[in-house]
Design a protein around this motif. Structure first.
Motif, mmCIF file in Angstrom:
data_model
loop_
_atom_site.group_PDB
_atom_site.id
_atom_site.type_symbol
_atom_site.label_atom_id
_atom_site.label_comp_id
_atom_site.label_asym_id
_atom_site.label_seq_id
_atom_site.Cartn_x
_atom_site.Cartn_y
_atom_site.Cartn_z
ATOM 1 N N GLU A 205 0.831 -1.201 0.000
ATOM 2 C CA GLU A 205 0.000 0.000 0.000
ATOM 3 C C GLU A 205 0.868 1.254 0.000
ATOM 4 O OE1 GLU A 205 -2.685 -0.199 3.264
ATOM 5 O OE2 GLU A 205 -3.673 -2.030 2.557
ATOM 6 N N PRO A 206 1.343 1.680 -1.179
ATOM 7 C CA PRO A 206 2.102 2.935 -1.223
ATOM 8 C C PRO A 206 1.218 4.099 -0.788
ATOM 9 C CG PRO A 206 2.298 1.711 -3.293
ATOM 10 C CD PRO A 206 1.203 1.072 -2.507
ATOM 11 N N PRO A 207 1.776 5.085 -0.110
ATOM 12 C CA PRO A 207 0.974 6.235 0.319
ATOM 13 C C PRO A 207 0.399 6.974 -0.892
ATOM 14 C CG PRO A 207 3.104 6.196 1.429
ATOM 15 C CD PRO A 207 3.170 5.177 0.340
ATOM 16 N N PRO A 208 -0.911 7.235 -0.928
ATOM 17 C CA PRO A 208 -1.506 7.940 -2.076
ATOM 18 C C PRO A 208 -0.821 9.272 -2.372
ATOM 19 C CG PRO A 208 -3.220 7.030 -0.668
ATOM 20 C CD PRO A 208 -1.921 6.827 0.059
ATOM 21 N N ALA A 209 -0.331 9.942 -1.334
ATOM 22 C CA ALA A 209 0.313 11.242 -1.534
ATOM 23 C C ALA A 209 1.622 11.119 -2.312
ATOM 24 C CB ALA A 209 0.577 11.909 -0.187
ATOM 25 N N ASP A 210 2.172 9.903 -2.387
ATOM 26 C CA ASP A 210 3.446 9.718 -3.076
ATOM 27 C C ASP A 210 3.287 9.370 -4.554
ATOM 28 O OD1 ASP A 210 4.735 10.224 -0.727
ATOM 29 O OD2 ASP A 210 5.164 8.137 -0.240
ATOM 30 N N ALA A 211 2.063 9.349 -5.072
ATOM 31 C CA ALA A 211 1.850 9.021 -6.482
ATOM 32 C C ALA A 211 2.555 10.041 -7.376
ATOM 33 C CB ALA A 211 0.362 8.988 -6.797
ATOM 34 N N VAL A 212 3.166 9.569 -8.447
ATOM 35 C CA VAL A 212 3.812 10.466 -9.403
ATOM 36 C C VAL A 212 3.002 10.597 -10.690
ATOM 37 C CG1 VAL A 212 6.115 10.034 -8.511
ATOM 38 C CG2 VAL A 212 5.246 8.605 -10.352
ATOM 39 N N LEU A 213 2.037 9.706 -10.875
ATOM 40 C CA LEU A 213 1.227 9.718 -12.091
ATOM 41 C C LEU A 213 -0.193 9.311 -11.717
ATOM 42 C CD1 LEU A 213 2.300 10.286 -15.012
ATOM 43 C CD2 LEU A 213 2.109 7.833 -15.424
ATOM 44 N N GLN A 214 -1.167 9.948 -12.349
ATOM 45 C CA GLN A 214 -2.571 9.626 -12.120
ATOM 46 C C GLN A 214 -3.272 9.479 -13.459
ATOM 47 O OE1 GLN A 214 -3.775 13.120 -9.975
ATOM 48 N NE2 GLN A 214 -3.388 12.205 -7.958
ATOM 49 N N ALA A 215 -4.152 8.499 -13.542
ATOM 50 C CA ALA A 215 -4.994 8.322 -14.725
ATOM 51 C C ALA A 215 -6.439 8.339 -14.271
ATOM 52 C CB ALA A 215 -4.666 7.012 -15.435
ATOM 53 N N LEU A 216 -7.185 9.358 -14.703
ATOM 54 C CA LEU A 216 -8.589 9.447 -14.335
ATOM 55 C C LEU A 216 -9.374 8.295 -14.957
ATOM 56 C CD1 LEU A 216 -9.373 13.264 -14.774
ATOM 57 C CD2 LEU A 216 -8.521 12.076 -12.752
ATOM 58 N N GLN A 217 -10.419 7.863 -14.260
ATOM 59 C CA GLN A 217 -11.359 6.881 -14.768
ATOM 60 C C GLN A 217 -12.729 7.551 -14.899
ATOM 61 O OE1 GLN A 217 -9.854 3.558 -15.381
ATOM 62 N NE2 GLN A 217 -8.233 5.070 -15.145
ATOM 63 N N HIS A 218 -13.697 6.821 -15.421
ATOM 64 C CA HIS A 218 -15.023 7.398 -15.659
ATOM 65 C C HIS A 218 -15.573 8.105 -14.417
ATOM 66 C CE1 HIS A 218 -15.650 6.166 -19.690
ATOM 67 N NE2 HIS A 218 -16.962 5.933 -19.606
ATOM 68 N N ALA A 219 -15.491 7.429 -13.265
ATOM 69 C CA ALA A 219 -16.083 7.997 -12.049
ATOM 70 C C ALA A 219 -15.402 9.301 -11.654
ATOM 71 C CB ALA A 219 -15.991 6.994 -10.902
ATOM 72 N N ASP A 220 -14.094 9.388 -11.859
ATOM 73 C CA ASP A 220 -13.362 10.616 -11.527
ATOM 74 C C ASP A 220 -13.816 11.758 -12.420
ATOM 75 O OD1 ASP A 220 -11.542 9.200 -9.680
ATOM 76 O OD2 ASP A 220 -10.745 8.314 -11.511
ATOM 77 N N VAL A 221 -13.951 11.483 -13.707
ATOM 78 C CA VAL A 221 -14.367 12.517 -14.651
ATOM 79 C C VAL A 221 -15.804 12.945 -14.360
ATOM 80 C CG1 VAL A 221 -14.735 13.050 -17.092
ATOM 81 C CG2 VAL A 221 -12.743 11.699 -16.401
ATOM 82 N N ALA A 222 -16.649 11.965 -14.061
ATOM 83 C CA ALA A 222 -18.057 12.292 -13.778
ATOM 84 C C ALA A 222 -18.181 13.260 -12.611
ATOM 85 C CB ALA A 222 -18.835 11.011 -13.486
ATOM 86 N N ARG A 223 -17.334 13.083 -11.594
ATOM 87 C CA ARG A 223 -17.385 13.985 -10.428
ATOM 88 C C ARG A 223 -16.947 15.402 -10.782
ATOM 89 N NH1 ARG A 223 -15.566 9.312 -7.622
ATOM 90 N NH2 ARG A 223 -13.395 9.906 -7.952
ATOM 91 N N LEU A 224 -16.122 15.542 -11.798
ATOM 92 C CA LEU A 224 -15.581 16.854 -12.152
ATOM 93 C C LEU A 224 -16.426 17.601 -13.176
ATOM 94 C CD1 LEU A 224 -11.801 15.859 -12.415
ATOM 95 C CD2 LEU A 224 -12.813 17.362 -10.699
ATOM 96 N N LEU A 225 -17.273 16.900 -13.911
ATOM 97 C CA LEU A 225 -18.046 17.556 -14.955
ATOM 98 C C LEU A 225 -18.973 18.620 -14.366
ATOM 99 C CD1 LEU A 225 -19.067 14.564 -17.241
ATOM 100 C CD2 LEU A 225 -17.351 16.313 -17.706
ATOM 101 N N PRO A 226 -18.977 19.818 -14.943
ATOM 102 C CA PRO A 226 -19.880 20.865 -14.439
ATOM 103 C C PRO A 226 -21.335 20.511 -14.735
ATOM 104 C CG PRO A 226 -18.784 21.585 -16.450
ATOM 105 C CD PRO A 226 -18.149 20.283 -16.070
ATOM 106 N N THR A 227 -22.205 20.785 -13.766
ATOM 107 C CA THR A 227 -23.638 20.513 -13.916
ATOM 108 C C THR A 227 -24.424 21.763 -13.556
ATOM 109 O OG1 THR A 227 -23.279 18.203 -13.284
ATOM 110 C CG2 THR A 227 -25.537 19.029 -13.189
ATOM 111 N N PRO A 228 -25.282 22.231 -14.449
ATOM 112 C CA PRO A 228 -26.067 23.424 -14.125
ATOM 113 C C PRO A 228 -27.065 23.150 -13.001
ATOM 114 C CG PRO A 228 -26.796 22.454 -16.200
ATOM 115 C CD PRO A 228 -25.544 21.731 -15.806
ATOM 116 N N GLU A 229 -27.319 24.170 -12.189
ATOM 117 C CA GLU A 229 -28.289 24.065 -11.106
ATOM 118 C C GLU A 229 -29.571 24.802 -11.500
ATOM 119 O OE1 GLU A 229 -26.241 25.727 -7.793
ATOM 120 O OE2 GLU A 229 -24.863 24.028 -7.587
ATOM 121 N N ALA A 230 -30.583 24.699 -10.657
ATOM 122 C CA ALA A 230 -31.886 25.289 -10.987
ATOM 123 C C ALA A 230 -31.777 26.792 -11.228
ATOM 124 C CB ALA A 230 -32.881 24.992 -9.867
#
Length: 477
Positions: A205-230
């Protein structure tokens, strides 16, 4: 999110786990996963000829223990020992007890020629530079044989930390990596040597803070997508300004606007000489001929696509106090000190040739060391850099993990595709995403849209733009 770690971090995590486990337990876990992957590739194990290319490190031990498991299931397993005096003793003994045999490197080519499956256990994650001559000759023999190749943790001859390939390396059909992804498995040119990558968890279990590279997945992108509100209106959702195109290249403006309209901002404001062409295709665009400073309210600017030699417009955009995306001609026309001195963020989107020009090196040098080039360019310009190409990378100016894009298709290498990407990323900037997220999400959606548009056949940039909403819906699920 898929994360990759440096060799140093992975080894530290392995040492911490091994201190709590019985001797050899970690290697046997890895070997079990490796053997299962080999068996899956073979289909029928009994009677299959398997050759293990065994170096002196733990990779060789993993291969030997996996070979022993395959031998017990009826495979004919031969280990080719490249360093007989430094072979993993317990692993070799296990292979022999299971009925496997061992030969020296001078008999390796003959063994490889008869193999159905070759297991690459030559060099581990600490290897630097290309293969040594004996190993390089075996790699050539493997390529001639047509046998399927499974790499242990990482293909031999590639650099685990950088993705660079400096010399001969062995190409795998499948790479079985243990415990954590390594950057070389996700970044070209090494990535193309890895084939399909299968992750086997072994408990580290390497510490997450020590990551040198990240690859987003569908769920990560979905959380970042802007969504209009009422209560959203077009201005609250963000307005992106496009200062692009010229009399010679009006299409660049049209394509940048096409990407921007599908990027989540509430409105697109266009400034430049291609206003008539933009309105003819996209009448919803807000067109101005007053120049960027007087165009009206925007939350982010895109400048550079098709700009030709219009350095004045690029400079005017850089002088604003909102996020700016620089692409294409804008990269060449922008003053480096003006970029470095900006108070608002800047996102630069070069391909390898443009990055090479900015760094003062040859294009081949950038393509051979993509990770280093993206980091260096981000540091020089104090900007976020989206380096386009076979592996699209997004690097921030302050270090931290670099994002690697997992989507895309070679069919995206078509005129105007980058203009669509710029408009899309600029729209995400205007909707409130920071440059690292905007660049990462745009690359992800653009890559998906490219796949949907192409489906294995040539496609055009306008087709890619048209499929962005489909990519968006696909991510949202």
């Amino acid at each position: 999110m898929r994360t990759a770690y440096s060799v140093e971090t992975v080894r530290a995590a392995e040492r911490a786990l091994m201190a709590r486990l019985p001797e050899g337990a970690l290697m046997r876990r890895a070997a079990a996963g490796l053997a299962a992957a080999c068996a899956g590739l073979l289909g029928r194990v009994s009677g299959s000829r398997v050759v293990l290319l065994v170096g002196s490190g733990d990779n060789g031990g993993d291969a030997l223990y996996a070979g022993a498991r395959l031998a017990r299931r009826g495979a004919g397993v031969t280990a080719v020992l490249l360093a007989p005096g430094r072979t993993h003793t317990a692993g070799l003994a296990a292979l022999r007890r299971a009925g496997g045999r061992a030969v020296t490197a001078d008999r390796g080519e003959a063994a490889v020629a008869r193999a159905r499956l070759v297991v690459d256990g030559i060099v581990g994650i600490g290897g630097k530079g290309g293969l040594r001559p004996d190993a390089a000759r075996l790699a050539e023999a493997v390529e001639r044989s047509g046998a399927a190749v499974v790499a242990v943790d990482l293909p031999s001859g590639v650099d685990a930390d950088t993705g660079e390939v400096r010399g001969a390396a062995l190409r795998a059909d499948l790479t079985v990596t243990f415990g954590a992804y390594k950057p070389g498995l996700l970044v070209d040119p090494a990535r193309e040597y890895a084939g399909v990558v299968r992750f086997v968890g072994i408990g580290i279990e390497p510490p997450p803070a020590d990551a040198v590279l990240q690859a987003l997945q569908h769920a990560d992108v979905a959380r970042l997508l802007p969504t209009p509100e009422a209560e959203s209106d077009k201005y609250r959702r963000g307005v992106v300004g496009i200062a692009a195109g010229s009399a010679r290249y009006p299409g660049a403006a049209v394509l940048a606007v096409s990407g921007a309209l599908r990027g989540g901002a509430g409105a697109v404001r266009y400034v430049g000489p291609a206003g008539d062409a933009v309105l003819a295709r996209y009448p919803e665009t807000l067109v101005s001929d007053a120049g960027p400073a007087k165009a009206g309210r925007v939350q982010a600017w895109v400048t550079g696509p098709g700009a030709g030699d219009d350095a004045a417009t690029v400079a005017e955009v850089l002088a604003t106090d909102v996020p700016v995306l620089l692409d294409a001609d804008g990269l060449r026309l922008a003053d480096r000190d003006a970029v470095r001195g900006r108070g608002a963020p800047t996102l630069m989107t070069p391909h390898a040739g443009e990055a090479a020009a900015l760094l003062g090196v040859r294009r081949e040098e950038v393509e051979a060391a993509r990770l280093a080039a993206a980091r260096e360019l981000a540091a020089r310009y104090r900007a976020t850099v989206l380096l386009k190409g076979s592996t699209t990378l997004v690097a921030g100016p302050d270090g931290g993990p670099v994002r690697v894009n997992p989507t895309g298709t070679p069919w995206l290498a078509t005129a105007g595709s980058g203009d669509v990407l710029s408009g899309l990323a600029g729209s995400l900037l205007a909707s409130g995403l920071d440059p690292l997220d905007a660049g990462s999400v745009a690359a992800y959606l653009h890559g998906l849209a490219g796949r949907f548009a192409a489906q294995g056949a040539p496609t055009g940039a306008h087709d890619v733009a048209a499929r962005i909403p489909e990519a968006w819906r696909n991510v949202r699920g």
